[in-house]
Design an enzyme around this catalytic site. Structure first.
Site, PDB file in Angstrom:
ATOM      1  N   ALA A  24       0.820  -1.205   0.000  1.00 17.22           N
ATOM      2  CA  ALA A  24       0.000   0.000   0.000  1.00 17.22           C
ATOM      3  C   ALA A  24       0.856   1.258   0.000  1.00 17.22           C
ATOM      4  O   ALA A  24       0.616   2.196  -0.773  1.00 17.22           O
ATOM      5  CB  ALA A  24      -0.932  -0.015   1.209  1.00 17.22           C
ATOM      6  N   GLY A  25       1.886   1.296   0.864  1.00 14.65           N
ATOM      7  CA  GLY A  25       2.712   2.494   0.960  1.00 14.65           C
ATOM      8  C   GLY A  25       3.515   2.766  -0.291  1.00 14.65           C
ATOM      9  O   GLY A  25       3.573   3.906  -0.770  1.00 14.65           O
ATOM     10  N   GLN A  54      -4.966  -5.927   2.668  1.00 12.81           N
ATOM     11  CA  GLN A  54      -4.899  -6.660   3.926  1.00 12.81           C
ATOM     12  C   GLN A  54      -5.983  -6.289   4.935  1.00 12.81           C
ATOM     13  O   GLN A  54      -6.422  -7.156   5.703  1.00 12.81           O
ATOM     14  CB  GLN A  54      -3.514  -6.503   4.548  1.00 12.81           C
ATOM     15  CG  GLN A  54      -2.412  -7.157   3.722  1.00 12.81           C
ATOM     16  CD  GLN A  54      -1.054  -7.100   4.383  1.00 12.81           C
ATOM     17  OE1 GLN A  54      -0.933  -7.073   5.606  1.00 12.81           O
ATOM     18  NE2 GLN A  54      -0.007  -7.069   3.566  1.00 12.81           N
ATOM     19  N   CYS A 172      -2.109  -3.055  12.620  1.00 10.17           N
ATOM     20  CA  CYS A 172      -3.533  -3.129  12.944  1.00 10.17           C
ATOM     21  C   CYS A 172      -3.742  -3.741  14.331  1.00 10.17           C
ATOM     22  O   CYS A 172      -4.167  -4.880  14.472  1.00 10.17           O
ATOM     23  CB  CYS A 172      -4.306  -3.915  11.901  1.00 10.17           C
ATOM     24  SG  CYS A 172      -6.093  -3.687  12.066  1.00 10.17           S
ATOM     25  N   LYS A 316       0.102   1.309  13.258  1.00  8.83           N
ATOM     26  CA  LYS A 316       0.523   0.733  11.980  1.00  8.83           C
ATOM     27  C   LYS A 316      -0.715   0.204  11.257  1.00  8.83           C
ATOM     28  O   LYS A 316      -1.101  -0.957  11.407  1.00  8.83           O
ATOM     29  CB  LYS A 316       1.553  -0.372  12.229  1.00  8.83           C
ATOM     30  CG  LYS A 316       2.837   0.138  12.884  1.00  8.83           C
ATOM     31  CD  LYS A 316       3.838  -0.985  13.082  1.00  8.83           C
ATOM     32  CE  LYS A 316       5.082  -0.487  13.815  1.00  8.83           C
ATOM     33  NZ  LYS A 316       5.846   0.514  13.046  1.00  8.83           N
ATOM     34  N   ALA A 319      -4.756   2.969   7.024  1.00 12.84           N
ATOM     35  CA  ALA A 319      -5.233   4.352   7.086  1.00 12.84           C
ATOM     36  C   ALA A 319      -4.083   5.312   7.360  1.00 12.84           C
ATOM     37  O   ALA A 319      -4.061   6.437   6.842  1.00 12.84           O
ATOM     38  CB  ALA A 319      -6.300   4.489   8.166  1.00 12.84           C
ATOM     39  N   CYS A 351      -8.611   2.676  13.095  1.00 15.46           N
ATOM     40  CA  CYS A 351      -8.847   1.271  13.403  1.00 15.46           C
ATOM     41  C   CYS A 351     -10.354   1.027  13.427  1.00 15.46           C
ATOM     42  O   CYS A 351     -11.012   1.287  14.438  1.00 15.46           O
ATOM     43  CB  CYS A 351      -8.225   0.910  14.751  1.00 15.46           C
ATOM     44  SG  CYS A 351      -8.319  -0.851  15.149  1.00 15.46           S
TER      45      CYS A 351
END
Length: 420
Positions: A24-25, A54, A172, A316, A319, A351
């Site tokens: 994602a990053g 994920q 997460c 982490k 979002a 979250c």
């Protein structure tokens, strides 16, 4: 640390920006960079042929999403024009601005973005790897195991269900609870919960790190009759005999306890990839040593980073990456042109705690636990379980991920401006 293997680099290429990681990053940053300067020569380093959403694995484990809906090919998400190295980054030499790859090639950069994700250390728990996916042992932290979670939830009619939270930091941090709430809700709806003993065993000391969200979460703990056990760290799993060993910390010291289970949802300890420390890029805890606002490396100004491997004090989550990528992109472009770094990351993370099927507590907060809600309370009160938050998680966020974030569309994610 000196560059230990330059002689193995049989092929060398150079790029304006090299990005380690096509998760994602990495992909969001590549796309945001190209939105700002379309002629940049960008390379992406990642050996994986697939790209996963994920955050969707919690929903797979709860029977809401299919696993297949969370996965696409890496080729389909890497922006056009980027050079893709299907290899792993093994070493970074910041003094020569070079990355050594697992295939023996070396890649030079003007600016480097490090976004490799973190390492799930399954081997840190004795016996765990050998029993994953069988004997009632599962985890939503793996693509292939999340469907097994849902199978276990559907099949369990009575007995003991144990949900494990490892020591922080992990990606997460609410995921173990999400799995637990969705499982308990299913058993409640099917009138089985009174025959199932649900236990949450956490290495931490509190239910959730931001106090504002605890009352609503506690309400669901009470609703489902969940037993809370804190300061218990998982040591080993005996799958065939369905017994887990924990190290419990009390005021009197530490002792080992043995817990029987019919279903065990495990989250492994987690750490940054080893090349970060081996390359001299880590902080004292082994995470990428970044300025928490600019996301520039504290000692090597040509290096930036984001995502789960970062040592910044935020949660982490995907979002967090959504907010970090535009900051890194803007600051990298400014850095390339010798301009001041104007973009600031304020620690945002989210979250979405799936407390029941159809309702979510949308926890949104930044550095120091400061609440950073995306919506006014009259639209969605993040400290309460709401249907609006469920709709966002189940219907909107996957589409926004694939079609917005990974495409460099920074909806509700524009960088904050650094204070002079």
């Amino acid at each position: 640390m000196s560059f230990s293997k330059p002689e193995s680099a049989t092929n060398h290429r150079h790029h304006d920006v090299v990005i380690i990681g096509a998760g994602a990053g990495g992909i969001a940053t590549a796309s945001s960079l190209l939105k700002r300067q379309g002629d940049l020569d960008i390379a992406v380093i990642d050996p994986s042929e697939t790209h996963d959403y994920q955050p969707g694995w919690t929903m797979v484990g709860g029977g809401v999403f299919s696993a297949e809906s969370t996965r696409r090919t890496a080729e389909s998400v890497i922006p056009k024009g980027c050079c893709w190295y299907k290899a792993s980054a093994e070493f970074v030499q910041p003094n020569t601005q070079t990355v050594l790859l697992s295939d023996g090639c070396s890649v030079g950069y003007r600016r480097l973005v490090i976004a490799p994700g973190l390492v799930l250390n399954w081997g840190a728990v004795e016996g765990l790897e050998a029993t994953l996916g069988q004997h009632g042992v599962t985890s939503n932290y793996r693509y292939d195991l999340a469907p097994y979670t849902w199978s276990l939830v559907q099949e369990l009619e009575k007995g003991s269900a144990v949900f494990v939270q490892p020591p922080m930091p992990i990606k997460c941090a609410g995921a173990p609870q999400k799995a637990m709430y969705l499982s308990a809700d299913h058993w409640h709806r099917n009138r089985r919960l009174y025959n199932i003993d649900v236990t949450y065993r956490s290495a931490g000391k509190v239910l959730f790190g931001v106090e504002d969200y605890v009352p609503e979460l506690q309400r669901y703990i009470d609703r489902y009759g969940i037993n809370l056990c804190f300061e218990e760290r998982l040591l080993s799993v005996d799958g065939p005999n369905r017994v887990a060993k924990f190290l419990k910390t009390t005021l009197d010291g530490q002792r080992e306890i043995y817990v029987s289970f019919d279903m065990l949802h495990v989250v492994p300890p987690q750490c940054a990839p080893s090349f970060i420390e081996e390359s001299g890029l880590a902080n004292s805890e082994g995470w990428l040593d970044l300025d928490s606002e600019t996301l520039q490396h504290k000692r090597f100004p040509a290096i930036f980073g984001l995502g789960d491997a970062s040592g910044t004090p935020n949660s982490k989550t995907m979002a967090a990456v959504r907010k970090q990528a535009p900051v890194v992109a803007q600051n990298v472009v400014h850095s390339l042109h010798d301009l001041p770094l104007t973009a600031a990351y304020l620690g945002y993370g989210s979250c979405p705690l799936t407390v029941e099927r159809g309702r979510i507590v949308l926890a949104e907060f930044g550095y120091g636990g400061t609440l950073q809600p995306s919506f006014p309370k009259w639209i969605n009160d993040g400290t309460k379980a709401t249907r609006m938050a469920w709709f966002l998680k189940a219907k909107q966020l996957p589409w926004l991920y694939w079609n917005g974030m990974l495409k460099g569309r920074e909806w509700m994610a524009a960088p904050a401006t650094r204070e002079a």
